[in-house]
Design a protein around this motif. Structure first.
Motif, PDB file in Angstrom:
ATOM      1  N   TRP A 102      -8.695  21.298  35.991  1.00  0.00           N
ATOM      2  CA  TRP A 102      -8.715  20.377  34.850  1.00  0.00           C
ATOM      3  C   TRP A 102      -9.605  20.911  33.737  1.00  0.00           C
ATOM      4  N   GLN A 103     -10.713  21.524  34.103  1.00  0.00           N
ATOM      5  CA  GLN A 103     -11.590  22.120  33.085  1.00  0.00           C
ATOM      6  C   GLN A 103     -10.829  23.145  32.259  1.00  0.00           C
ATOM      7  N   GLN A 104     -10.018  23.947  32.920  1.00  0.00           N
ATOM      8  CA  GLN A 104      -9.274  24.978  32.215  1.00  0.00           C
ATOM      9  C   GLN A 104      -8.108  24.397  31.412  1.00  0.00           C
ATOM     10  N   SER A 105      -7.404  23.464  31.996  1.00  0.00           N
ATOM     11  CA  SER A 105      -6.156  22.998  31.368  1.00  0.00           C
ATOM     12  C   SER A 105      -6.371  21.947  30.292  1.00  0.00           C
ATOM     13  N   GLU A 106      -7.437  21.164  30.387  1.00  0.00           N
ATOM     14  CA  GLU A 106      -7.645  20.074  29.434  1.00  0.00           C
ATOM     15  C   GLU A 106      -8.939  20.242  28.630  1.00  0.00           C
ATOM     16  N   LEU A 107     -10.055  20.333  29.315  1.00  0.00           N
ATOM     17  CA  LEU A 107     -11.347  20.333  28.622  1.00  0.00           C
ATOM     18  C   LEU A 107     -11.515  21.583  27.760  1.00  0.00           C
ATOM     19  N   ASN A 108     -11.245  22.737  28.323  1.00  0.00           N
ATOM     20  CA  ASN A 108     -11.419  23.968  27.565  1.00  0.00           C
ATOM     21  C   ASN A 108     -10.423  24.055  26.404  1.00  0.00           C
ATOM     22  N   ARG A 109      -9.233  23.558  26.618  1.00  0.00           N
ATOM     23  CA  ARG A 109      -8.218  23.583  25.562  1.00  0.00           C
ATOM     24  C   ARG A 109      -8.647  22.720  24.378  1.00  0.00           C
ATOM     25  N   ALA A 110      -9.322  21.600  24.674  1.00  0.00           N
ATOM     26  CA  ALA A 110      -9.777  20.719  23.596  1.00  0.00           C
ATOM     27  C   ALA A 110     -10.990  21.279  22.866  1.00  0.00           C
ATOM     28  N   SER A 111     -11.879  21.930  23.581  1.00  0.00           N
ATOM     29  CA  SER A 111     -13.149  22.359  22.981  1.00  0.00           C
ATOM     30  C   SER A 111     -13.062  23.684  22.250  1.00  0.00           C
ATOM     31  N   ALA A 112     -12.073  24.503  22.576  1.00  0.00           N
ATOM     32  CA  ALA A 112     -12.040  25.867  22.055  1.00  0.00           C
ATOM     33  C   ALA A 112     -11.905  25.905  20.537  1.00  0.00           C
ATOM     34  N   LEU A 113     -11.059  25.056  19.972  1.00  0.00           N
ATOM     35  CA  LEU A 113     -10.858  25.111  18.524  1.00  0.00           C
ATOM     36  C   LEU A 113     -12.088  24.652  17.751  1.00  0.00           C
ATOM     37  N   PRO A 114     -12.711  23.504  18.078  1.00  0.00           N
ATOM     38  CA  PRO A 114     -13.936  23.150  17.358  1.00  0.00           C
ATOM     39  C   PRO A 114     -15.026  24.211  17.495  1.00  0.00           C
ATOM     40  N   PHE A 115     -15.136  24.803  18.680  1.00  0.00           N
ATOM     41  CA  PHE A 115     -16.110  25.893  18.856  1.00  0.00           C
ATOM     42  C   PHE A 115     -15.813  27.036  17.889  1.00  0.00           C
ATOM     43  N   ALA A 116     -14.573  27.488  17.850  1.00  0.00           N
ATOM     44  CA  ALA A 116     -14.221  28.600  16.978  1.00  0.00           C
ATOM     45  C   ALA A 116     -14.438  28.248  15.513  1.00  0.00           C
ATOM     46  N   GLN A 117     -14.159  26.997  15.143  1.00  0.00           N
ATOM     47  CA  GLN A 117     -14.300  26.577  13.753  1.00  0.00           C
ATOM     48  C   GLN A 117     -15.766  26.447  13.341  1.00  0.00           C
ATOM     49  N   TRP A 118     -16.583  25.789  14.157  1.00  0.00           N
ATOM     50  CA  TRP A 118     -17.967  25.544  13.781  1.00  0.00           C
ATOM     51  C   TRP A 118     -18.858  26.767  13.958  1.00  0.00           C
ATOM     52  N   VAL A 119     -18.544  27.598  14.933  1.00  0.00           N
ATOM     53  CA  VAL A 119     -19.438  28.705  15.269  1.00  0.00           C
ATOM     54  C   VAL A 119     -18.971  30.032  14.685  1.00  0.00           C
ATOM     55  N   ARG A 120     -17.662  30.246  14.612  1.00  0.00           N
ATOM     56  CA  ARG A 120     -17.156  31.568  14.252  1.00  0.00           C
ATOM     57  C   ARG A 120     -16.336  31.613  12.967  1.00  0.00           C
ATOM     58  N   THR A 121     -16.285  30.506  12.254  1.00  0.00           N
ATOM     59  CA  THR A 121     -15.483  30.448  11.038  1.00  0.00           C
ATOM     60  C   THR A 121     -16.373  30.118   9.844  1.00  0.00           C
ATOM     61  N   ALA A 122     -16.171  30.815   8.764  1.00  0.00           N
ATOM     62  CA  ALA A 122     -16.932  30.544   7.542  1.00  0.00           C
ATOM     63  C   ALA A 122     -16.668  29.118   7.068  1.00  0.00           C
ATOM     64  N   PRO A 123     -17.683  28.436   6.526  1.00  0.00           N
ATOM     65  CA  PRO A 123     -17.518  27.025   6.131  1.00  0.00           C
ATOM     66  C   PRO A 123     -16.308  26.762   5.240  1.00  0.00           C
ATOM     67  N   GLU A 124     -16.055  27.645   4.294  1.00  0.00           N
ATOM     68  CA  GLU A 124     -14.954  27.416   3.362  1.00  0.00           C
ATOM     69  C   GLU A 124     -13.585  27.610   4.001  1.00  0.00           C
ATOM     70  N   GLN A 125     -13.543  28.171   5.197  1.00  0.00           N
ATOM     71  CA  GLN A 125     -12.273  28.416   5.870  1.00  0.00           C
ATOM     72  C   GLN A 125     -12.006  27.436   7.015  1.00  0.00           C
ATOM     73  N   ARG A 126     -12.890  26.512   7.238  1.00  0.00           N
ATOM     74  CA  ARG A 126     -12.736  25.594   8.372  1.00  0.00           C
ATOM     75  C   ARG A 126     -11.630  24.579   8.114  1.00  0.00           C
ATOM     76  N   ASN A 127     -10.890  24.288   9.167  1.00  0.00           N
ATOM     77  CA  ASN A 127      -9.812  23.302   9.103  1.00  0.00           C
ATOM     78  C   ASN A 127     -10.342  21.999   9.699  1.00  0.00           C
ATOM     79  N   HIS A 128     -10.796  21.116   8.848  1.00  0.00           N
ATOM     80  CA  HIS A 128     -11.466  19.908   9.326  1.00  0.00           C
ATOM     81  C   HIS A 128     -10.494  18.900   9.934  1.00  0.00           C
ATOM     82  N   VAL A 129      -9.238  18.982   9.576  1.00  0.00           N
ATOM     83  CA  VAL A 129      -8.248  18.108  10.206  1.00  0.00           C
ATOM     84  C   VAL A 129      -8.101  18.465  11.682  1.00  0.00           C
ATOM     85  N   LEU A 130      -7.963  19.766  11.967  1.00  0.00           N
ATOM     86  CA  LEU A 130      -7.850  20.205  13.358  1.00  0.00           C
ATOM     87  C   LEU A 130      -9.152  19.982  14.116  1.00  0.00           C
ATOM     88  N   ILE A 131     -10.284  20.212  13.458  1.00  0.00           N
ATOM     89  CA  ILE A 131     -11.575  19.962  14.107  1.00  0.00           C
ATOM     90  C   ILE A 131     -11.657  18.503  14.552  1.00  0.00           C
TER      91      ILE A 131
END
Length: 213
Positions: A102-131
């Motif tokens: 479940w961690q792999q199929s649900e929890l990690n799938r949900a958390s990966a995009l906000p992590f990539a957006q907040w930590v690895r994406t420049a502020p001006e390029q963040r997709n706040h709708v997806l976040i």
């Protein structure tokens, strides 16, 4: 006791961290070799002989090679914990297996995009709708964990098992995302109660005391 294990993967990876924590919790001698992202290695023929998916982590235990992080955690717990982390009772073991999947199929799938957006994406390029969408999903899943841990000390019962380790890695990353975003978050007292001693365990040294990046 094992001879020295070899693990390929950068320590910033959530999946490498769960394996390293497991090995250190079990006091296993382990050598980690940086691989993935800026370190490269994964696209070499030698690495892809070990893992044709060209992904980390990969574990070598003598002449045995294994990939897929949760499977590696299971393997280490079954082989080296003397039954402490790998439940002998069939129902408890599959309860642990369920939460790991479940961690792999649900929890990690949900958390990966906000992590990539907040930590690895420049502020001006963040997709706040997806976040916002994925953060909502993450809070839904964490609500399930919260309700579960409000009824028992650990994910698969009254003692620590392999089920807790992938979730520990996931929560560690999500807490960092939550802090980075500056946004308010629901309170999760049962998760906090469960999480704090695992984070403070000596196995977290060099793993969960490092910043998320």
């Amino acid at each position: 006791m094992s001879e020295t294990l070899t693990l390929w993967g950068r320590i910033s990876s959530i999946n490498v961290r769960k394996v390293m924590w497991t090995a250190q919790y079990l006091n296993l001698p382990i050598q980690r070799i940086d691989a993935g992202a800026a370190f490269g290695v994964i696209n070499t023929p030698e690495f892809q002989q070990m893992n044709p998916n060209a992904m980390i982590p990969v574990l070598n235990d003598g002449d045995y090679t294994l990939w897929e992080s949760n499977v590696i955690v299971r393997y280490l717990c079954e082989k080296y914990s003397n039954g402490a982390l790998y439940p002998s009772d069939t129902k408890q073991r599959f309860d642990a297996e369920r939460w790991m999947d479940w961690q792999q199929s649900e929890l990690n799938r949900a958390s990966a995009l906000p992590f990539a957006q907040w930590v690895r994406t420049a502020p001006e390029q963040r997709n706040h709708v997806l976040i916002k969408e994925h953060t909502r999903k993450m809070h839904h899943w964490l609500g399930i964990v919260e309700a579960h841990l409000a009824k028992q000390p650990y994910m698969a019962g009254n003692s620590l098992t392999m089920a807790d380790i992938p979730l520990l890695s996931e929560v560690h990353r999500w807490w960092a995302v939550r802090a980075r975003s500056g946004e308010t978050s629901p309170a999760y007292p049962a998760i906090e109660r469960w999480y704090a001693p695992l984070l403070a365990h000596p196995a977290s040294k060099g793993v969960f005391d490092l910043p998320v990046s």
